[in-house]
Design an enzyme around this catalytic site. Structure first.
Site, short mmCIF file in Angstrom:
data_model
loop_
_atom_site.label_atom_id
_atom_site.label_comp_id
_atom_site.label_asym_id
_atom_site.label_seq_id
_atom_site.Cartn_x
_atom_site.Cartn_y
_atom_site.Cartn_z
N SER A 194 0.82 -1.21 0.00
CA SER A 194 0.00 0.00 0.00
C SER A 194 0.85 1.26 0.00
O SER A 194 0.41 2.31 -0.43
CB SER A 194 -0.84 0.08 1.28
N HIS A 235 -0.91 -3.00 -7.38
CA HIS A 235 -1.64 -2.56 -6.20
C HIS A 235 -3.14 -2.62 -6.43
O HIS A 235 -3.70 -1.84 -7.20
CB HIS A 235 -1.21 -1.13 -5.82
N GLU A 283 -3.37 -0.39 -9.79
CA GLU A 283 -2.24 0.52 -10.02
C GLU A 283 -1.03 -0.34 -10.38
O GLU A 283 -0.65 -1.23 -9.61
CB GLU A 283 -1.96 1.36 -8.77
N ASN A 287 -3.60 5.97 -2.54
CA ASN A 287 -3.33 6.08 -1.10
C ASN A 287 -2.68 7.39 -0.70
O ASN A 287 -2.81 7.84 0.44
CB ASN A 287 -2.48 4.90 -0.62
C1 LIG Z 1 -5.36 0.46 1.74
C2 LIG Z 1 -5.00 0.32 0.31
O1 LIG Z 1 -3.83 0.03 0.00
C3 LIG Z 1 -5.95 0.56 -0.80
C4 LIG Z 1 -7.39 0.34 -0.56
O2 LIG Z 1 -7.89 -0.72 -0.79
S1 LIG Z 1 -8.23 1.65 0.00
C5 LIG Z 1 -9.89 1.09 0.08
C6 LIG Z 1 -10.58 1.15 -1.26
N1 LIG Z 1 -11.93 0.71 -1.12
C7 LIG Z 1 -12.97 1.53 -0.92
O3 LIG Z 1 -12.82 2.75 -0.91
C8 LIG Z 1 -14.29 0.86 -0.69
C9 LIG Z 1 -15.40 1.84 -0.52
N2 LIG Z 1 -16.65 1.13 -0.33
C10 LIG Z 1 -17.40 0.66 -1.39
O4 LIG Z 1 -17.06 0.84 -2.53
C11 LIG Z 1 -18.67 -0.06 -1.02
O5 LIG Z 1 -19.06 0.34 0.26
C12 LIG Z 1 -18.52 -1.64 -1.11
C13 LIG Z 1 -18.33 -2.06 -2.54
C14 LIG Z 1 -17.38 -2.15 -0.25
C15 LIG Z 1 -19.79 -2.28 -0.53
O6 LIG Z 1 -20.88 -1.74 -1.19
P1 LIG Z 1 -22.35 -1.71 -0.53
O7 LIG Z 1 -23.27 -1.22 -1.58
O8 LIG Z 1 -22.29 -1.03 0.77
O9 LIG Z 1 -22.60 -3.20 -0.12
P2 LIG Z 1 -23.15 -4.40 -0.94
O10 LIG Z 1 -24.54 -4.11 -1.43
O11 LIG Z 1 -22.98 -5.57 -0.01
O12 LIG Z 1 -22.17 -4.58 -2.16
C16 LIG Z 1 -22.26 -3.87 -3.41
C17 LIG Z 1 -21.96 -4.83 -4.51
O13 LIG Z 1 -20.62 -5.38 -4.37
C18 LIG Z 1 -20.69 -6.81 -4.24
N3 LIG Z 1 -19.68 -7.20 -3.25
C19 LIG Z 1 -19.41 -6.58 -2.07
N4 LIG Z 1 -18.36 -7.17 -1.48
C20 LIG Z 1 -17.96 -8.18 -2.31
C21 LIG Z 1 -16.92 -9.13 -2.27
N5 LIG Z 1 -16.06 -9.18 -1.27
N6 LIG Z 1 -16.80 -10.01 -3.31
C22 LIG Z 1 -17.65 -9.98 -4.35
N7 LIG Z 1 -18.66 -9.08 -4.46
C23 LIG Z 1 -18.81 -8.20 -3.44
C24 LIG Z 1 -22.10 -7.11 -3.79
O14 LIG Z 1 -22.50 -8.42 -4.23
C25 LIG Z 1 -22.89 -6.03 -4.48
O15 LIG Z 1 -23.13 -6.34 -5.84
P3 LIG Z 1 -24.45 -5.80 -6.60
O16 LIG Z 1 -24.59 -4.35 -6.28
O17 LIG Z 1 -24.15 -6.03 -8.04
O18 LIG Z 1 -25.55 -6.64 -6.04
N1 LIG Z 2 -6.17 -3.96 3.69
C1 LIG Z 2 -6.30 -3.26 2.58
O1 LIG Z 2 -7.34 -2.61 2.34
C2 LIG Z 2 -5.18 -3.24 1.57
C3 LIG Z 2 -3.93 -3.77 1.86
N2 LIG Z 2 -2.94 -3.75 0.91
C4 LIG Z 2 -1.63 -4.33 1.19
O2 LIG Z 2 -1.70 -5.73 0.98
C5 LIG Z 2 -0.84 -6.41 1.91
C6 LIG Z 2 -1.66 -7.40 2.74
O3 LIG Z 2 -2.67 -6.69 3.43
P1 LIG Z 2 -3.96 -7.44 4.02
O4 LIG Z 2 -4.41 -8.50 3.09
O5 LIG Z 2 -4.89 -6.37 4.45
O6 LIG Z 2 -3.31 -8.12 5.32
P2 LIG Z 2 -3.86 -9.37 6.18
O7 LIG Z 2 -3.30 -9.18 7.55
O8 LIG Z 2 -5.31 -9.54 6.01
O9 LIG Z 2 -3.13 -10.62 5.47
C7 LIG Z 2 -1.74 -10.83 5.45
C8 LIG Z 2 -1.50 -12.34 5.48
O10 LIG Z 2 -0.13 -12.60 5.18
C9 LIG Z 2 0.26 -13.76 5.93
N3 LIG Z 2 1.73 -13.75 6.01
C10 LIG Z 2 2.52 -12.94 6.75
N4 LIG Z 2 3.83 -13.22 6.47
C11 LIG Z 2 3.85 -14.20 5.55
C12 LIG Z 2 4.87 -14.91 4.86
N5 LIG Z 2 6.16 -14.65 5.09
N6 LIG Z 2 4.52 -15.87 3.96
C13 LIG Z 2 3.21 -16.16 3.73
N7 LIG Z 2 2.19 -15.50 4.35
C14 LIG Z 2 2.51 -14.54 5.25
C15 LIG Z 2 -0.46 -13.60 7.27
O11 LIG Z 2 -0.61 -14.87 7.89
C16 LIG Z 2 -1.79 -12.99 6.84
O12 LIG Z 2 -2.78 -13.99 6.67
C17 LIG Z 2 -0.13 -5.32 2.72
O13 LIG Z 2 1.08 -5.00 2.09
C18 LIG Z 2 -1.12 -4.16 2.63
O14 LIG Z 2 -0.50 -2.92 2.80
C19 LIG Z 2 -3.15 -3.25 -0.34
C20 LIG Z 2 -4.37 -2.75 -0.70
C21 LIG Z 2 -5.48 -2.67 0.26
#
Ligand SMILES: CC(=O)CC(=O)SCCNC(=O)CCNC(=O)[C@H](O)C(C)(C)COP(=O)(O)OP(=O)(O)OC[C@H]1O[C@@H](n2cnc3c(N)ncnc32)[C@H](O)[C@@H]1OP(=O)(O)O
Ligand SMILES: NC(=O)C1=CN([C@@H]2O[C@H](COP(=O)(O)OP(=O)(O)OC[C@H]3O[C@@H](n4cnc5c(N)ncnc54)[C@H](O)[C@@H]3O)[C@@H](O)[C@H]2O)C=CC1
Length: 313
Positions: free
Chosen positions: A146, A167, A179, A217
């Site tokens: 991330s 990503h 990405e 991010n």
């Molecule tokens: C940290 C990082 O490195 C990067 C990141 O990931 S940052 C995070 C990025 N993600 C976001 O910003 C998520 C923001 N949230 C959303 O887009 C929405 O809230 C959400 C898609 C998660 C859920 O949507 P919602 O409308 O509240 O719930 P819900 O009705 O259950 O789901 C919407 C649709 O997605 C589907 N869905 C939800 N989760 C699913 C999953 N895990 N797998 C498959 N389908 C899924 C549902 O079946 C539903 O489909 P339809 O609309 O076609 O029926």
């Molecule tokens: N959580 C999020 O929304 C997002 C996370 N990421 C990135 O993805 C990566 C994973 O994040 P998450 O899935 O959220 O974490 P998570 O904690 O859900 O899963 C990580 C998994 O890796 C396993 N693990 C740790 N060390 C290991 C090794 N050496 N070999 C094999 N398995 C090992 C752990 O047992 C755990 O199940 C991180 O780099 C995070 O920054 C990227 C996009 C979105």
């Protein structure tokens, strides 16, 4: 115990990286948590042979269960009027996913390794240096990090030309973006293969340099952190902050809901890493409330509690 279940090995040893990168068919996903299970799912759905690796057999069992359920949701939509075809889609996709607790063994047959383990540089270094010695020459390594630098992660491997960032976003089966990150030494052939693979697994790809947080991010994490600070100051309730951003700015989730969804530990790993690297950037300053919640094990949805309480899955 190493368990690598019935996997068709394609042994192709290219003598060096070259413009000859063949299409990726065999993917090893390392880390079976939130992200790794989603990456395995979309790969298998797209017809790829997948090995999903985690050190924990319990995590792998949980991942397989959630992949099965999520494939069911996809099938319901794709095959609305043909439930039998939907069942076939689920069972065929599931059959393409094997599991393993041995990263090195699982990398031996990979065209592409996607790493999705904990957001920690030294843990990622340890993994990639181990894999570099055993994976075939042609294998591309990618990290789903991330916030960490792709150049820094790949500093421990020899195949720097066959290394990049892929990503994904959470939830992987739903979020349409990928990405694709080029490191300083990522070759044109590797970049092209990563872009083609991203498209093949159904994502819209954008390209970004190896810059902190890439595009999404770098914008999203400071926004989430500002929301936590707002809440910490007592300026508004958690519910009101989330309602405000959903109804006033059109976000599907509010920032605190999103922080819980991403995982507060992951949020903290990102912020701490950036603060260490850029101590003069106030946006990256530590947040006492975030530190407290993580210390208490309140990691968000996956732990049953973060800013809100959840039913434990
Ligand atoms: C940290 C990082 O490195 C990067 C990141 O990931 S940052 C995070 C990025 N993600 C976001 O910003 C998520 C923001 N949230 C959303 O887009 C929405 O809230 C959400 C898609 C998660 C859920 O949507 P919602 O409308 O509240 O719930 P819900 O009705 O259950 O789901 C919407 C649709 O997605 C589907 N869905 C939800 N989760 C699913 C999953 N895990 N797998 C498959 N389908 C899924 C549902 O079946 C539903 O489909 P339809 O609309 O076609 O029926
Ligand atoms: N959580 C999020 O929304 C997002 C996370 N990421 C990135 O993805 C990566 C994973 O994040 P998450 O899935 O959220 O974490 P998570 O904690 O859900 O899963 C990580 C998994 O890796 C396993 N693990 C740790 N060390 C290991 C090794 N050496 N070999 C094999 N398995 C090992 C752990 O047992 C755990 O199940 C991180 O780099 C995070 O920054 C990227 C996009 C979105």
């Amino acid at each position: 115990m190493t368990k690598l279940v019935q996997f068709g090995v394609i042994a192709r040893n290219f003598s060096s990286s070259s413009a000859m990168q063949a299409a990726i068919k065999n993917v090893t996903v390392i880390g079976g948590g939130l992200m790794g299970s989603g990456i395995a799912q979309v790969s298998a759905q797209a017809g790829q042979n997948v090995i999903l690796v985690d050190l924990s057999p319990e995590v792998l069992a949980k991942s397989q269960k959630s992949i099965g359920a999520n494939l069911g949701r996809v099938a319901k939509k794709m095959y609305k009027d043909k439930p039998q075809d939907g069942e076939k889609f689920v069972s065929e996709s599931m059959a393409r996913i094997k599991t393993s607790t041995d990263p090195a063994e699982a990398a031996k047959s990979a065209d592409l390794v996607v790493e999705a383990i904990v957001e920690n540089m030294s843990v990622k270094h340890k993994l990639f240096s181990q894999l570099d010695g055993v994976a075939p020459n042609h294998t591309i390594f990618a990290s789903n990090t991330s916030s960490l630098s792709i150049n820094e992660i790949c500093s421990v491997v020899k195949r720097k030309d066959r290394f990049g960032g892929l990503h994904f976003f959470n939830p992987v089966p739903v979020m349409r973006l990928l990405e694709v990150v080029r490191g300083a030494e990522t070759s044109d052939a590797t970049y092209k293969s990563m872009m083609e693979w991203g498209k093949a697994v159904g994502k819209t790809c954008i390209t970004c340099k190896d810059t902190p947080g890439f595009v999404v991010n770098r914008l999203l994490v400071p926004y989430i952190c500002e929301a936590i600070r707002l809440y910490e100051r007592g300026d508004a309730s958690a519910r009101d902050i989330d309602t405000a951003m959903k109804l006033g700015a059109g976000y599907p989730m509010g920032p605190l809901e999103l922080a819980d969804y991403v995982g507060l530990d992951t949020n903290k790993f990102i912020l701490d890493g950036w603060h260490k690297k850029y101590p003069n950037q106030p946006l990256f300053n530590p947040i006492p409330l975030l530190d407290k919640l993580v210390a208490e094990g309140k990691l968000g949805v996956k732990a049953g509690e973060g800013f809100y309480k959840y039913d434990k899955k």
